[in-house]
Design a protein around this motif. Structure first.
Motif, PDB file in Angstrom:
ATOM      1  N   PRO A  18      -0.796   1.612  -0.425  1.00  0.00           N
ATOM      2  CA  PRO A  18       0.023   1.459  -1.632  1.00  0.00           C
ATOM      3  C   PRO A  18       1.410   0.921  -1.294  1.00  0.00           C
ATOM      4  N   ILE A  19       1.901   0.043  -2.164  1.00  0.00           N
ATOM      5  CA  ILE A  19       3.238  -0.516  -1.997  1.00  0.00           C
ATOM      6  C   ILE A  19       4.210   0.411  -2.715  1.00  0.00           C
ATOM      7  N   PRO A  20       5.277   0.799  -2.059  1.00  0.00           N
ATOM      8  CA  PRO A  20       6.240   1.689  -2.712  1.00  0.00           C
ATOM      9  C   PRO A  20       6.853   1.042  -3.951  1.00  0.00           C
ATOM     10  N   LYS A  21       7.050   1.856  -5.006  1.00  0.00           N
ATOM     11  CA  LYS A  21       7.595   1.354  -6.261  1.00  0.00           C
ATOM     12  C   LYS A  21       9.011   0.823  -6.091  1.00  0.00           C
ATOM     13  N   VAL A  22       9.776   1.432  -5.226  1.00  0.00           N
ATOM     14  CA  VAL A  22      11.164   1.016  -5.031  1.00  0.00           C
ATOM     15  C   VAL A  22      11.211  -0.397  -4.461  1.00  0.00           C
ATOM     16  N   ARG A  23      10.318  -0.710  -3.535  1.00  0.00           N
ATOM     17  CA  ARG A  23      10.311  -2.025  -2.914  1.00  0.00           C
ATOM     18  C   ARG A  23       9.928  -3.099  -3.934  1.00  0.00           C
ATOM     19  N   ILE A  65      20.622  -3.006  -6.376  1.00  0.00           N
ATOM     20  CA  ILE A  65      21.073  -1.834  -5.627  1.00  0.00           C
ATOM     21  C   ILE A  65      20.463  -0.552  -6.182  1.00  0.00           C
ATOM     22  N   TRP A  66      20.517  -0.410  -7.506  1.00  0.00           N
ATOM     23  CA  TRP A  66      20.026   0.812  -8.148  1.00  0.00           C
ATOM     24  C   TRP A  66      18.808   0.445  -8.981  1.00  0.00           C
ATOM     25  N   THR A  67      17.636   0.600  -8.408  1.00  0.00           N
ATOM     26  CA  THR A  67      16.400   0.144  -9.058  1.00  0.00           C
ATOM     27  C   THR A  67      15.928   1.068 -10.164  1.00  0.00           C
ATOM     28  N   ALA A  68      16.515   2.250 -10.296  1.00  0.00           N
ATOM     29  CA  ALA A  68      16.051   3.219 -11.292  1.00  0.00           C
ATOM     30  C   ALA A  68      16.679   3.003 -12.669  1.00  0.00           C
ATOM     31  N   ALA A  69      17.532   2.005 -12.824  1.00  0.00           N
ATOM     32  CA  ALA A  69      18.200   1.765 -14.105  1.00  0.00           C
ATOM     33  C   ALA A  69      17.172   1.351 -15.152  1.00  0.00           C
ATOM     34  N   ILE A 125       9.581 -11.044 -19.049  1.00  0.00           N
ATOM     35  CA  ILE A 125       8.365 -10.472 -18.468  1.00  0.00           C
ATOM     36  C   ILE A 125       8.696  -9.630 -17.239  1.00  0.00           C
ATOM     37  N   ILE A 126       9.581 -10.136 -16.385  1.00  0.00           N
ATOM     38  CA  ILE A 126       9.955  -9.397 -15.166  1.00  0.00           C
ATOM     39  C   ILE A 126      10.627  -8.078 -15.518  1.00  0.00           C
ATOM     40  N   GLN A 127      11.548  -8.101 -16.475  1.00  0.00           N
ATOM     41  CA  GLN A 127      12.217  -6.858 -16.878  1.00  0.00           C
ATOM     42  C   GLN A 127      11.223  -5.870 -17.468  1.00  0.00           C
ATOM     43  N   SER A 128      10.265  -6.386 -18.249  1.00  0.00           N
ATOM     44  CA  SER A 128       9.253  -5.496 -18.837  1.00  0.00           C
ATOM     45  C   SER A 128       8.382  -4.853 -17.760  1.00  0.00           C
ATOM     46  N   VAL A 129       8.014  -5.638 -16.757  1.00  0.00           N
ATOM     47  CA  VAL A 129       7.225  -5.097 -15.649  1.00  0.00           C
ATOM     48  C   VAL A 129       8.029  -4.061 -14.872  1.00  0.00           C
ATOM     49  N   ALA A 130       9.307  -4.345 -14.660  1.00  0.00           N
ATOM     50  CA  ALA A 130      10.146  -3.393 -13.920  1.00  0.00           C
ATOM     51  C   ALA A 130      10.295  -2.083 -14.678  1.00  0.00           C
ATOM     52  N   ILE A 131      10.392  -2.155 -15.997  1.00  0.00           N
ATOM     53  CA  ILE A 131      10.492  -0.920 -16.796  1.00  0.00           C
ATOM     54  C   ILE A 131       9.161  -0.176 -16.798  1.00  0.00           C
TER      55      ILE A 131
END
Length: 190
Positions: free
Chosen positions: A19-24, A103-107, A181-187
């Motif tokens: 599995p690829i880490p979500k943070v990466r 820097i802060w991927t949890a936003a 699309i990228i922002q939606s995937v990240a959320i």
């Protein structure tokens, strides 16, 4: 595998995908978001400059009579320049927020704000580019039923510039769709 076809527990674990880490993945998406914002900002800036600098003057038979074509003569092309300028400023102002996402991927809330803002800017840019495309089409081909002649036969340089300025704008529209699309995937990965 063991003799007799039985599967060993170590073989099952070896065949599982890692599995690829979500943070990466979120960080890669954020870097891609930042890069695409820079590309879209450059595209809208180039479109606004190319359209804003488009003008051509043709001498007539008499020395004192001249025909000129400028983007300011057509309100639709002025709207195109204004829309591209607004979207370019928005994209430049959204770069720091996009950098924060690296820097802060949890936003999550700021990503939602970017999705809504990107959608509004995509609508504005699409409206400006579509309106300008209609005018460029009339400039190239005219409309015989309304007696509008195609003036690009006389103003080659002007028409080449206004046609070329549409390319950067449509590239920016495509990039804004990708950004949404990228922002939606990240959320959705949260």
């Amino acid at each position: 595998m063991k003799a007799g076809g039985a599967v060993d527990a170590t073989d099952k674990e070896a065949s599982k995908p890692i599995p690829i880490p979500k943070v990466r993945v979120s960080r890669v998406l954020s870097v891609l978001d930042f890069t695409l914002r820079v590309v879209a900002a450059l595209g809208t800036l180039a479109s606004a400059i190319a359209m804003g600098a488009s003008r051509e003057t043709l001498p007539f038979v008499a020395q004192f009579v001249r025909f000129r074509a400028r983007y300011k003569d057509l309100p639709t092309l002025m709207f195109f320049v204004i829309a591209n300028s607004i979207v370019c400023v928005y994209l430049v102002l959204s770069l720091p927020l996009s950098f924060v996402h690296i820097i802060w991927t949890a936003a999550k809330t700021s990503r939602i704000v970017l999705i809504v803002s990107d959608t509004v800017m995509m609508g504005l840019l699409t409206a400006g580019a579509s309106a300008a495309t209609a005018i460029v089409y009339l400039a190239h081909y005219g409309n015989s039923s309304t007696n509008w002649f195609a003036f690009c036969q006389q103003f080659n340089s002007f028409c080449g510039r206004i046609s070329g300025s549409l390319i950067g704008s449509f590239v920016a529209i495509t990039v804004l769709v990708l950004l949404i699309i990228i922002q939606s995937v990240a959320i959705s990965r949260r």
